[in-house]
Design an enzyme around this catalytic site. Structure first.
Site, short mmCIF file in Angstrom:
data_model
loop_
_atom_site.label_atom_id
_atom_site.label_comp_id
_atom_site.label_asym_id
_atom_site.label_seq_id
_atom_site.Cartn_x
_atom_site.Cartn_y
_atom_site.Cartn_z
N LYS A 134 -88.81 15.23 -17.80
CA LYS A 134 -88.65 15.53 -16.37
C LYS A 134 -89.65 16.58 -15.92
CE LYS A 134 -85.13 16.71 -12.92
NZ LYS A 134 -83.72 17.11 -12.71
N GLU A 154 -78.62 9.80 -16.96
CA GLU A 154 -79.28 11.06 -17.31
C GLU A 154 -78.43 11.87 -18.30
OE1 GLU A 154 -80.61 15.25 -15.11
OE2 GLU A 154 -79.33 13.80 -14.07
N CYS A 206 -82.85 12.30 -11.91
CA CYS A 206 -82.05 13.02 -10.90
C CYS A 206 -82.81 13.13 -9.59
CB CYS A 206 -81.64 14.38 -11.46
SG CYS A 206 -80.43 15.27 -10.44
#
Length: 537
Positions: free
Chosen positions: A360, A295, A413
């Site tokens: 995201k 990430e 995440c």
């Protein structure tokens, strides 16, 4: 004094405790309960701490309003101990940029647990409303805490970290129940099983046999273990042919990862590490078809740096693609200053072309955005990533096409910690790729807990999970939760592996949380019926 007598005396002492003694007992019981989570996985401790919960709620009966406020207060202290012990590592993130954020560390380490403990308080209070004098109160507690834990996982964007059901994910045989009932069903079972010894302080009679509840709990644990063992024994890992993965774990420190001046250093490290020979016979990245970086891999907007894109194209042999995290600038007119960004995943081919992008969807509060962003920025506050205005959330979850491999579901995440909010049944992928940067949390229990939760998603959905983490723990997990390849916390290196094949959708993948909802409603109706019958008996 016999063991049974000592247990009865301890239980009665907890039931009769009041004031600061009661708060201290609840706080310590909660703190010890955190040992059931990764990396300790000492779940038998809950056989000691959850009976304490039952006795604390028993003892609340002497309070006003049928003891509901007293039970809720005990629940808040229990939750505070549980979350401070289990989430202390969040404080590490505030030391990455200590001059700016260190003063907030006490608010994070105590404030977040104090908020999360409100949900535990709700669970205790609801249980007290349903409380009875017989063994049904264990079911009342299990149903109430499952409801409150579900709310914790959904309210205000949700944070279901270390839900009680994770106590039953080690050993792996027990975790197989997740394929049937998911995290919330396992939470219900965990509370019911571990609270059952509380019944042993009851006086036995011809009508009441206190040993039945813990005996049934042990039988249920045994059945879960046998089911899981058979499932694991009869279904070995199967790798897809001609799909070779390489996960690059750079172990970059946070002050480097977000420093634009370190751009050249970061790229040199990524390129050299990605092409490292992992065995004497290896030819580096030429051996793999899919290279995966973690990430937010770069301290710059990747696609706006032509030299970086050219270096990636030079690295990748024909037929190899790169899956990488990166911040992404929104589409703006030329010359417009970029003030906000997406946290994204790119798929890049050997020509340096972008094949696919995912933004995201589920952003981290206080990490990637601030609640009431504009108001809090006006008084000088900012989130840990220091992006003015906060990150921009994506619009929808979708799979990504990966050349020469099944479609992948990208998760960034902590998007991997939300059960039931991962896979779209109408767009089922062949695998999950989870890019994360747990470097915020140092060498602590946090990254182990994060891995534990990603592994349960694999079991729930029947999908392999491929996890690339900046500082670890990177792993390849098969659909039964077996970790077939792993690179430990705080290590630099590459992890080469095949890609496990997916299996048909599990019962949980097909039905979601509906069976658990039915069980909880049935439990509540049963308890209400018993209370009604007792009132008119």
């Amino acid at each position: 004094m016999s063991g049974a007598s000592r247990l009865r005396a301890a239980g009665l002492a907890i039931i009769l405790a009041w004031g600061w003694k009661r708060a201290t007992i609840a706080l310590l019981a909660g703190a010890l309960s955190a040992l059931a989570m990764a990396p300790f996985n000492a779940w038998p401790v809950l056989f000691a701490t959850f009976p304490v919960v039952v006795w604390l709620i028993d003892g609340a009966g002497g309070g006003r309003l049928r003891g509901v406020p007293a039970a809720a207060i005990a629940g808040w202290w229990f939750g505070l101990g549980y979350f401070v012990s289990g989430l202390y590592w969040i404080g590490y993130a505030f030391l990455v940029d200590a001059p700016t954020f260190a003063w907030l560390l006490p608010f994070a380490v105590l404030g977040l647990p104090a908020y999360l403990a409100l949900f535990t308080a709700l669970g205790f209070g609801l249980a007290r409303l349903l409380w009875a004098k017989d063994g049904s109160r264990v079911i009342a507690l299990a149903a109430s805490l499952t409801v409150s834990e579900w709310l914790r996982g959904h309210a205000l964007t949700g944070f279901p970290w270390n839900a009680f059901g994770y106590a039953l994910t080690e050993p792996l045989a027990l975790a197989q129940a997740g394929s049937l009932i998911g995290l919330w069903g396992m939470t219900f079972l965990a509370v019911a099983i571990f609270a059952s010894p509380a019944m042993l302080i009851e006086e036995g009679s011809r009508e009441r046999k206190p040993w039945i509840a813990p005996a049934l709990a042990l039988m249920l644990l045994l059945v879960m273990g046998i089911f899981g063992a058979v499932r694991l024994q009869t279904q070995p890992t199967r790798m897809l042919a001609n799909v070779k993965l390489r996960i690059m774990q750079p172990n970059l420190q946070q002050d480097v990862k977000f420093n634009y001046a370190a751009k050249a250093e970061v790229m040199r490290k990524y390129l050299a590490l990605s092409d490292r020979a992992s065995t004497p016979q290896s030819t580096g990245v030429r051996d793999v078809g899919i290279l995966i970086w973690p990430e937010s891999a770069f301290p710059f907007f990747l696609t706006r740096e032509a030299d970086a894109m050219a270096q990636i194209a030079d690295l990748l042999p024909k037929g190899t693609v790169l899956i990488t995290g990166s911040v992404r600038a929104p589409d703006l007119p030329p010359g417009t200053r970029v003030t906000r960004a997406y946290n994204s995943i790119y798929v890049i081919d050997h020509d340096g072309g972008v094949l696919s992008v995912y933004d995201k969807l589920h952003l981290v509060p206080f990490g990637e955005f601030l609640p009431f962003q504009h108001l809090l920025e006006k008084i000088g506050l900012e989130q840990l990533t220091r992006v003015q205005g906060g990150f921009i959330p994506g619009t929808r979850r979708r799979t990504m096409e990966i050349p020469n491999a099944p479609r992948a579901l990208p998760l960034i995440c902590y998007e991997a910690i939300f059960p039931g909010d991962v896979v779209d049944r109408g767009d089922r992928p062949g695998w999950i790729v989870n890019l994360t940067n747990d470097g915020w949390f140092g060498i602590s229990t946090g990254p182990y807990q994060h891995l534990q939760q990603a592994r349960l998603r694999a079991i729930e959905q029947g999908l392999p999970v491929v996890r690339a983490a900046n500082t670890g723990i990177s792993a390849v997990i098969d659909p039964w939760g077996r970790i077939v390849a792993r690179l430990g916390l705080g290590l630099e290196g590459v992890l080469d592996s095949g890609l496990p094949a997916a299996i048909p959708p599990t019962i949980y993948a097909r039905t979601g949380d509906m069976p658990v909802v039915i069980v909880i409603i049935a439990a509540l109706l049963l308890i209400a019926g018993r209370r009604f019958a007792d009132r008119f008996a």
